[in-house]
Design an enzyme around this catalytic site. Structure first.
Site, short mmCIF file in Angstrom:
data_model
loop_
_atom_site.label_atom_id
_atom_site.label_comp_id
_atom_site.label_asym_id
_atom_site.label_seq_id
_atom_site.Cartn_x
_atom_site.Cartn_y
_atom_site.Cartn_z
N ARG A 24 -12.22 -7.94 3.59
CA ARG A 24 -12.30 -7.21 4.86
C ARG A 24 -12.61 -8.13 6.03
O ARG A 24 -12.80 -7.65 7.15
CB ARG A 24 -13.44 -6.17 4.81
CG ARG A 24 -13.38 -5.19 3.68
CD ARG A 24 -12.34 -4.09 3.92
NE ARG A 24 -12.51 -3.06 2.92
CZ ARG A 24 -11.98 -3.13 1.69
NH1 ARG A 24 -11.21 -4.15 1.36
NH2 ARG A 24 -12.19 -2.17 0.81
N GLY A 30 -5.27 -4.98 2.11
CA GLY A 30 -4.64 -3.65 2.09
C GLY A 30 -5.35 -2.77 3.10
O GLY A 30 -4.88 -2.57 4.22
N TYR A 69 6.89 -1.50 -9.17
CA TYR A 69 6.16 -0.87 -10.27
C TYR A 69 7.03 -0.89 -11.51
O TYR A 69 8.26 -0.90 -11.42
CB TYR A 69 5.78 0.57 -9.91
CG TYR A 69 4.46 0.61 -9.18
CD1 TYR A 69 3.32 0.14 -9.80
CD2 TYR A 69 4.36 1.10 -7.89
CE1 TYR A 69 2.10 0.15 -9.15
CE2 TYR A 69 3.14 1.12 -7.23
CZ TYR A 69 2.02 0.64 -7.87
OH TYR A 69 0.81 0.63 -7.24
N SER A 123 -8.37 -7.20 -3.21
CA SER A 123 -9.43 -6.22 -3.50
C SER A 123 -10.75 -6.66 -2.87
O SER A 123 -11.37 -7.63 -3.33
CB SER A 123 -9.65 -6.00 -5.00
OG SER A 123 -8.43 -5.65 -5.64
N GLY A 124 -11.12 -5.97 -1.81
CA GLY A 124 -12.43 -6.21 -1.19
C GLY A 124 -12.40 -7.13 0.01
O GLY A 124 -13.45 -7.36 0.61
N ARG A 126 -9.14 0.89 -7.65
CA ARG A 126 -8.49 2.21 -7.78
C ARG A 126 -8.02 2.50 -9.20
O ARG A 126 -7.48 3.57 -9.47
CB ARG A 126 -7.29 2.28 -6.83
CG ARG A 126 -7.66 2.06 -5.39
CD ARG A 126 -6.45 1.68 -4.54
NE ARG A 126 -5.54 2.78 -4.29
CZ ARG A 126 -5.75 3.73 -3.38
NH1 ARG A 126 -6.85 3.72 -2.66
NH2 ARG A 126 -4.86 4.69 -3.19
N HIS A 178 -6.76 -3.71 -8.16
CA HIS A 178 -6.07 -2.63 -7.45
C HIS A 178 -7.01 -1.96 -6.42
O HIS A 178 -7.01 -0.74 -6.28
CB HIS A 178 -5.52 -1.61 -8.44
CG HIS A 178 -4.22 -1.00 -8.03
ND1 HIS A 178 -3.02 -1.32 -8.61
CD2 HIS A 178 -3.92 -0.09 -7.07
CE1 HIS A 178 -2.05 -0.62 -8.05
NE2 HIS A 178 -2.57 0.14 -7.09
N THR A 225 3.58 -5.29 -10.20
CA THR A 225 2.22 -4.80 -10.42
C THR A 225 2.09 -4.38 -11.88
O THR A 225 2.84 -3.53 -12.36
CB THR A 225 1.91 -3.60 -9.49
OG1 THR A 225 2.05 -4.05 -8.15
CG2 THR A 225 0.50 -3.08 -9.70
N VAL A 272 0.87 -1.18 0.00
CA VAL A 272 0.00 0.00 0.00
C VAL A 272 0.91 1.23 0.00
O VAL A 272 1.75 1.38 0.89
CB VAL A 272 -0.92 0.03 1.25
CG1 VAL A 272 -1.79 1.27 1.25
CG2 VAL A 272 -1.79 -1.22 1.32
N GLY A 273 0.73 2.08 -1.00
CA GLY A 273 1.53 3.30 -1.07
C GLY A 273 1.28 4.19 0.13
O GLY A 273 0.20 4.17 0.72
N SER A 285 5.54 -1.70 -0.62
CA SER A 285 5.25 -1.02 -1.88
C SER A 285 6.46 -0.23 -2.37
O SER A 285 7.21 0.33 -1.56
CB SER A 285 4.07 -0.06 -1.66
OG SER A 285 3.95 0.83 -2.74
N LYS A 319 0.86 -9.11 -10.13
CA LYS A 319 -0.33 -8.57 -9.46
C LYS A 319 -1.13 -7.68 -10.42
O LYS A 319 -0.55 -6.82 -11.08
CB LYS A 319 0.13 -7.73 -8.25
CG LYS A 319 -0.98 -7.02 -7.51
CD LYS A 319 -0.44 -6.40 -6.23
CE LYS A 319 -1.49 -5.66 -5.45
NZ LYS A 319 -1.86 -4.38 -6.05
C1 GLV Z 1 -0.95 3.04 -5.63
O1 GLV Z 1 -0.67 1.89 -5.74
C2 GLV Z 1 -2.26 3.50 -5.47
O2 GLV Z 1 -3.22 2.77 -5.76
O3 GLV Z 1 -2.41 4.65 -5.04
#
Ligand code: GLV
Length: 387
Positions: free
Chosen positions: A311, A330, A130, A308-309, A279, A276, A156, A79-80, A107, A252
């Site tokens: 929880r 994340g 990245y 993703s999702g 996002r 992602h 990613t 996670v950035g 990240s 990923k």
């Molecule tokens: C970076 O990975 C972002 O989704 O902000």
């Protein structure tokens, strides 16, 4: 001390304690946020089959992800800006993961650097990479990960450019935060957060500043990605990255069976079915809906994970039942981190573990490795039947 029984409890505290700019960064999807919302709501469309009078004693959630032992099939996702959610956030999260026996993945866009995390932890962590235009930066990133004894690299592939998140633009998201009347007024209400940040020197993108050349504004995620990320990325280029890293490799950001097969062809050890966190492409399917056709396409060729999702432990159970070898969380760990630092990440992992363990038992299983699709009730049109 509040009683924490679910991930949402941590989210509520997190929201109170962390500046709006960073809360919004975490809690946003791109554009209309359709995919962001459906990532969680689609999990609810899957039902679990209850079994009774099955011996539930002696349970275990232990398994392996890419051949590495894990106490449950959950990894902390890259996670950035995690170090903006809490001071030294990546180090704290990595420590909590190590203690719990699950992988931590750093990240590229972290605040604490690869070297910072390596110096402050004992267990090997995973490094997310990245895909940038600058070959020299890429090679050095893999070399730094190797020197730090990272036990896997995660490339990613779904962020050649950044999906627009409205709130980040409106808030002027940056690390460290730019001081405007609005951001200062908000930060003044986040006393614990601010005192923490004063204790650390780690307030910049630690893997970038001093390592990437020609980046005009290294504090801004949007300008850095626009300048440096490789929009011309293709599978041949990913093959070149495969050559730069001789350890386990995870790809990923896969949402389509054809891309999953390409990932098998480049020699990856695992793929992560991921949009992602909603996002990037708004309007993409939720990851849990994308999982089954991908599983069918790759068969035993490659290990498949999902993010993703996720929880809750029930979400993990459903994804594992669909065939995922592990899930990545994340936001769920960031809520804990922002709420209570390292202890909050531990709490998030405890909550998810307990939910997973008890729900697994209620489906009649005592070992996560025996869980399969038989425990799931999947609506007929869940994964296909598209025109
Ligand atoms: C970076 O990975 C972002 O989704 O902000």
């Amino acid at each position: 001390m509040p009683v924490i029984t679910e991930i949402n409890d941590l989210k509520r505290i997190y929201r109170r304690r962390v500046p709006k700019m960073f809360y919004d960064y975490c809690e946003s999807g791109s554009w209309s946020e359709q995919t962001f919302r459906e990532n969680t709501s689609d999990f609810e469309k899957l039902h679990l089959r209850q079994r009774v009078a099955v011996d539930m004693s002696g349970r275990s959630t232990k398994t392996q992800m890419i051949g590495q032992d894990v106490s449950m099939p959950v990894a902390l996702a890259p996670v950035g800006l995690t170090g903006m959610q809490h001071f030294d956030g990546e180090i704290k999260a990595a420590k909590a993961a190590e203690e719990f026996g699950v992988p931590f993945c750093l990240s590229t866009m972290s605040i604490c650097s690869i070297e910072d995390v390596a110096e402050n932890t004992n267990a090997p962590f995973w490094m997310q990479v990245y895909t940038l235009k600058d070959d020299d930066f890429m090679q050095r990133l893999f070399d730094r990960a190797k020197a730090a004894k990272c036990s896997a690299a995660v490339i990613t592939v779904d962020l050649q450019l950044l999906g627009q998140r409205h709130k980040d633009l409106k808030n002027g998201l940056s690390a460290p935060p730019k001081l405007t009347a609005q951001s200062v007024a908000n930060m003044m209400t986040k006393v614990q957060w601010g005192l923490g940040m004063l204790q650390t020197k780690r307030r910049f993108f630690g893997n970038i500043v001093g390592h990437a050349h020609g980046v005009e504004d290294a504090s801004s995620l949007s300008s850095w990605t626009a300048e440096s990320f490789d929009q011309s990325l293709n599978w041949d280029r990913i093959r070149e990255f495969r050559k730069m890293w001789d350890g386990p490799l995870i790809i990923k950001g896969i949402m389509d069976p054809r891309d999953a097969l390409e990932a098998c062809n480049v020699g990856a050890d695992a793929i992560i079915v991921s949009n992602h966190g909603g996002r990037q492409l708004d309007g993409a399917l939720s990851s849990i809906r994308a999982l089954e056709p991908i599983m069918d396409a790759v068969g035993d060729k490659i290990e498949v994970h999902l993010d993703s999702g996720v929880r809750s432990g029930q979400d993990v159970l459903k994804a594992v039942a669909m065939g995922a070898k592990g899930c990545w969380i994340g936001r769920a760990f960031v809520y804990g981190l922002g709420a209570m630092g390292e202890a909050g990440v531990t709490k998030a992992l405890e909550v998810i573990h307990k939910e997973l363990d008890l729900s697994m038992a209620l489906t009649g299983h005592t070992d996560i490795n025996t869980v399969d699709k038989d425990i799931l009730m999947i609506p007929k049109d869940f994964s296909d039947n598209w025109k």
